[in-house]
Design a protein around this motif. Sequence first.
Motif, PDB file in Angstrom:
ATOM      1  N   ASP A   1      12.494  41.656  12.792  1.00 41.26           N
ATOM      2  CA  ASP A   1      12.073  40.316  12.405  1.00 41.26           C
ATOM      3  C   ASP A   1      10.717  40.377  11.695  1.00 41.26           C
ATOM      4  OD1 ASP A   1      10.723  37.740  12.547  1.00 41.26           O
ATOM      5  OD2 ASP A   1      12.404  37.105  13.802  1.00 41.26           O
ATOM      6  N   PRO A   2      10.660  40.007  10.421  1.00 42.38           N
ATOM      7  CA  PRO A   2       9.406  40.133   9.672  1.00 42.38           C
ATOM      8  C   PRO A   2       8.285  39.248  10.226  1.00 42.38           C
ATOM      9  CG  PRO A   2      11.090  39.082   8.328  1.00 42.38           C
ATOM     10  CD  PRO A   2      11.751  39.524   9.584  1.00 42.38           C
ATOM     11  N   PHE A   3       8.602  38.081  10.755  1.00 41.29           N
ATOM     12  CA  PHE A   3       7.571  37.223  11.318  1.00 41.29           C
ATOM     13  C   PHE A   3       6.974  37.850  12.576  1.00 41.29           C
ATOM     14  CE2 PHE A   3       5.987  33.706  13.926  1.00 41.29           C
ATOM     15  CZ  PHE A   3       5.076  33.150  13.034  1.00 41.29           C
ATOM     16  N   ASP A   4       7.811  38.390  13.431  1.00 44.28           N
ATOM     17  CA  ASP A   4       7.313  39.062  14.633  1.00 44.28           C
ATOM     18  C   ASP A   4       6.478  40.286  14.261  1.00 44.28           C
ATOM     19  OD1 ASP A   4       8.404  37.226  16.342  1.00 44.28           O
ATOM     20  OD2 ASP A   4      10.142  38.434  16.865  1.00 44.28           O
ATOM     21  N   ARG A   5       6.892  41.005  13.254  1.00 44.07           N
ATOM     22  CA  ARG A   5       6.131  42.173  12.807  1.00 44.07           C
ATOM     23  C   ARG A   5       4.749  41.746  12.298  1.00 44.07           C
ATOM     24  NH1 ARG A   5       8.733  46.906  11.808  1.00 44.07           N
ATOM     25  NH2 ARG A   5       7.622  47.281   9.855  1.00 44.07           N
ATOM     26  N   LEU A   6       4.681  40.610  11.620  1.00 44.45           N
ATOM     27  CA  LEU A   6       3.401  40.097  11.156  1.00 44.45           C
ATOM     28  C   LEU A   6       2.513  39.698  12.339  1.00 44.45           C
ATOM     29  CD1 LEU A   6       1.586  39.310   8.794  1.00 44.45           C
ATOM     30  CD2 LEU A   6       2.750  37.110   8.752  1.00 44.45           C
ATOM     31  N   LEU A   7       3.090  39.076  13.363  1.00 48.73           N
ATOM     32  CA  LEU A   7       2.327  38.738  14.566  1.00 48.73           C
ATOM     33  C   LEU A   7       1.772  39.992  15.241  1.00 48.73           C
ATOM     34  CD1 LEU A   7       4.577  35.992  16.191  1.00 48.73           C
ATOM     35  CD2 LEU A   7       2.395  35.665  15.000  1.00 48.73           C
ATOM     36  N   ILE A   8       2.571  41.037  15.269  1.00 49.23           N
ATOM     37  CA  ILE A   8       2.131  42.310  15.863  1.00 49.23           C
ATOM     38  C   ILE A   8       0.920  42.852  15.114  1.00 49.23           C
ATOM     39  CG2 ILE A   8       2.791  44.742  16.197  1.00 49.23           C
ATOM     40  CD1 ILE A   8       5.719  43.581  16.616  1.00 49.23           C
ATOM     41  N   VAL A   9       1.005  42.884  13.797  1.00 53.20           N
ATOM     42  CA  VAL A   9      -0.100  43.383  12.969  1.00 53.20           C
ATOM     43  C   VAL A   9      -1.351  42.531  13.174  1.00 53.20           C
ATOM     44  CG1 VAL A   9      -0.897  43.607  10.587  1.00 53.20           C
ATOM     45  CG2 VAL A   9       1.314  44.516  11.241  1.00 53.20           C
ATOM     46  N   GLN A  10      -1.192  41.228  13.187  1.00 54.19           N
ATOM     47  CA  GLN A  10      -2.350  40.355  13.394  1.00 54.19           C
ATOM     48  C   GLN A  10      -2.981  40.612  14.756  1.00 54.19           C
ATOM     49  OE1 GLN A  10      -0.520  36.497  12.493  1.00 54.19           O
ATOM     50  NE2 GLN A  10      -2.056  36.290  10.887  1.00 54.19           N
ATOM     51  N   ALA A  11      -2.173  40.740  15.783  1.00 60.30           N
ATOM     52  CA  ALA A  11      -2.699  41.007  17.122  1.00 60.30           C
ATOM     53  C   ALA A  11      -3.438  42.342  17.156  1.00 60.30           C
ATOM     54  CB  ALA A  11      -1.572  40.986  18.148  1.00 60.30           C
ATOM     55  N   GLN A  12      -2.886  43.344  16.508  1.00 62.74           N
ATOM     56  CA  GLN A  12      -3.538  44.656  16.478  1.00 62.74           C
ATOM     57  C   GLN A  12      -4.880  44.580  15.750  1.00 62.74           C
ATOM     58  OE1 GLN A  12      -0.450  46.975  14.577  1.00 62.74           O
ATOM     59  NE2 GLN A  12       0.270  47.787  16.521  1.00 62.74           N
ATOM     60  N   GLN A  13      -4.888  43.986  14.577  1.00 61.29           N
ATOM     61  CA  GLN A  13      -6.092  43.978  13.744  1.00 61.29           C
ATOM     62  C   GLN A  13      -7.172  43.027  14.253  1.00 61.29           C
ATOM     63  OE1 GLN A  13      -5.156  43.409   9.609  1.00 61.29           O
ATOM     64  NE2 GLN A  13      -4.021  45.328   9.483  1.00 61.29           N
ATOM     65  N   GLU A  14      -6.764  41.973  14.948  1.00 65.49           N
ATOM     66  CA  GLU A  14      -7.723  40.965  15.415  1.00 65.49           C
ATOM     67  C   GLU A  14      -8.021  41.101  16.910  1.00 65.49           C
ATOM     68  OE1 GLU A  14      -9.096  39.155  13.090  1.00 65.49           O
ATOM     69  OE2 GLU A  14      -7.715  39.833  11.529  1.00 65.49           O
ATOM     70  N   ASN A  15      -7.500  42.165  17.535  1.00 66.28           N
ATOM     71  CA  ASN A  15      -7.699  42.405  18.971  1.00 66.28           C
ATOM     72  C   ASN A  15      -7.261  41.211  19.815  1.00 66.28           C
ATOM     73  OD1 ASN A  15      -8.827  45.041  18.643  1.00 66.28           O
ATOM     74  ND2 ASN A  15     -10.684  44.045  17.936  1.00 66.28           N
ATOM     75  N   LEU A  16      -6.030  40.767  19.589  1.00 68.36           N
ATOM     76  CA  LEU A  16      -5.469  39.623  20.291  1.00 68.36           C
ATOM     77  C   LEU A  16      -4.349  40.067  21.219  1.00 68.36           C
ATOM     78  CD1 LEU A  16      -5.216  37.230  17.222  1.00 68.36           C
ATOM     79  CD2 LEU A  16      -6.997  37.256  18.980  1.00 68.36           C
ATOM     80  N   THR A  17      -3.992  39.215  22.143  1.00 70.38           N
ATOM     81  CA  THR A  17      -2.868  39.455  23.054  1.00 70.38           C
ATOM     82  C   THR A  17      -1.739  38.517  22.659  1.00 70.38           C
ATOM     83  OG1 THR A  17      -4.368  40.032  24.855  1.00 70.38           O
ATOM     84  CG2 THR A  17      -2.132  39.418  25.468  1.00 70.38           C
ATOM     85  N   LEU A  18      -0.532  39.077  22.526  1.00 68.38           N
ATOM     86  CA  LEU A  18       0.637  38.256  22.226  1.00 68.38           C
ATOM     87  C   LEU A  18       1.280  37.798  23.531  1.00 68.38           C
ATOM     88  CD1 LEU A  18       2.413  40.262  19.378  1.00 68.38           C
ATOM     89  CD2 LEU A  18       1.106  38.145  19.178  1.00 68.38           C
ATOM     90  N   VAL A  19       1.624  36.522  23.589  1.00 65.25           N
ATOM     91  CA  VAL A  19       2.351  35.992  24.734  1.00 65.25           C
ATOM     92  C   VAL A  19       3.822  36.004  24.352  1.00 65.25           C
ATOM     93  CG1 VAL A  19       2.668  34.030  26.279  1.00 65.25           C
ATOM     94  CG2 VAL A  19       0.390  34.562  25.385  1.00 65.25           C
ATOM     95  N   THR A  20       4.583  36.925  24.974  1.00 69.37           N
ATOM     96  CA  THR A  20       5.984  37.102  24.616  1.00 69.37           C
ATOM     97  C   THR A  20       6.724  37.852  25.700  1.00 69.37           C
ATOM     98  OG1 THR A  20       7.514  37.983  22.947  1.00 69.37           O
ATOM     99  CG2 THR A  20       5.522  39.269  23.371  1.00 69.37           C
ATOM    100  N   ASN A  21       8.009  37.643  25.775  1.00 72.24           N
ATOM    101  CA  ASN A  21       8.847  38.478  26.644  1.00 72.24           C
ATOM    102  C   ASN A  21       9.815  39.314  25.801  1.00 72.24           C
ATOM    103  OD1 ASN A  21      10.686  36.553  25.824  1.00 72.24           O
ATOM    104  ND2 ASN A  21      11.459  36.113  27.858  1.00 72.24           N
ATOM    105  N   ASP A  22       9.524  39.436  24.525  1.00 75.72           N
ATOM    106  CA  ASP A  22      10.346  40.215  23.599  1.00 75.72           C
ATOM    107  C   ASP A  22      10.132  41.705  23.881  1.00 75.72           C
ATOM    108  OD1 ASP A  22      11.310  41.662  21.348  1.00 75.72           O
ATOM    109  OD2 ASP A  22      11.045  39.898  20.067  1.00 75.72           O
ATOM    110  N   MET A  23      11.160  42.369  24.365  1.00 71.57           N
ATOM    111  CA  MET A  23      11.062  43.781  24.727  1.00 71.57           C
ATOM    112  C   MET A  23      10.758  44.675  23.528  1.00 71.57           C
ATOM    113  SD  MET A  23      14.121  44.130  27.546  1.00 71.57           S
ATOM    114  CE  MET A  23      15.342  43.626  26.354  1.00 71.57           C
ATOM    115  N   HIS A  24      11.196  44.279  22.349  1.00 67.21           N
ATOM    116  CA  HIS A  24      10.947  45.085  21.150  1.00 67.21           C
ATOM    117  C   HIS A  24       9.461  45.125  20.811  1.00 67.21           C
ATOM    118  CE1 HIS A  24      15.199  45.509  20.424  1.00 67.21           C
ATOM    119  NE2 HIS A  24      15.348  44.206  20.458  1.00 67.21           N
ATOM    120  N   ILE A  25       8.776  44.001  20.996  1.00 69.28           N
ATOM    121  CA  ILE A  25       7.343  43.945  20.698  1.00 69.28           C
ATOM    122  C   ILE A  25       6.582  44.872  21.637  1.00 69.28           C
ATOM    123  CG2 ILE A  25       5.290  42.454  20.752  1.00 69.28           C
ATOM    124  CD1 ILE A  25       7.046  40.247  19.550  1.00 69.28           C
TER     125      ILE A  25
END
Length: 65
Positions: free
Chosen positions: A32-56
Amino acid sequence: MTTMLQRHRFEVLEISLAHATAEFDLPSHHADPFDRLLIVQAQQENLTLVTNDMHIGRYNVLTLW
């Protein structure tokens, strides 16, 4: 909407060119390109994602759930 964002002290995170281009360097655990973008943003901005998505969870990113 703005009032709700202010009340809960949310901040809008813009999508930067660095975010958009880093998405291409991620391993392909998630399609999912949107989820991949959220992952990158969380990594680069030192954020925590709230999710139960096992792939993330397979990425080097902090998650909460």
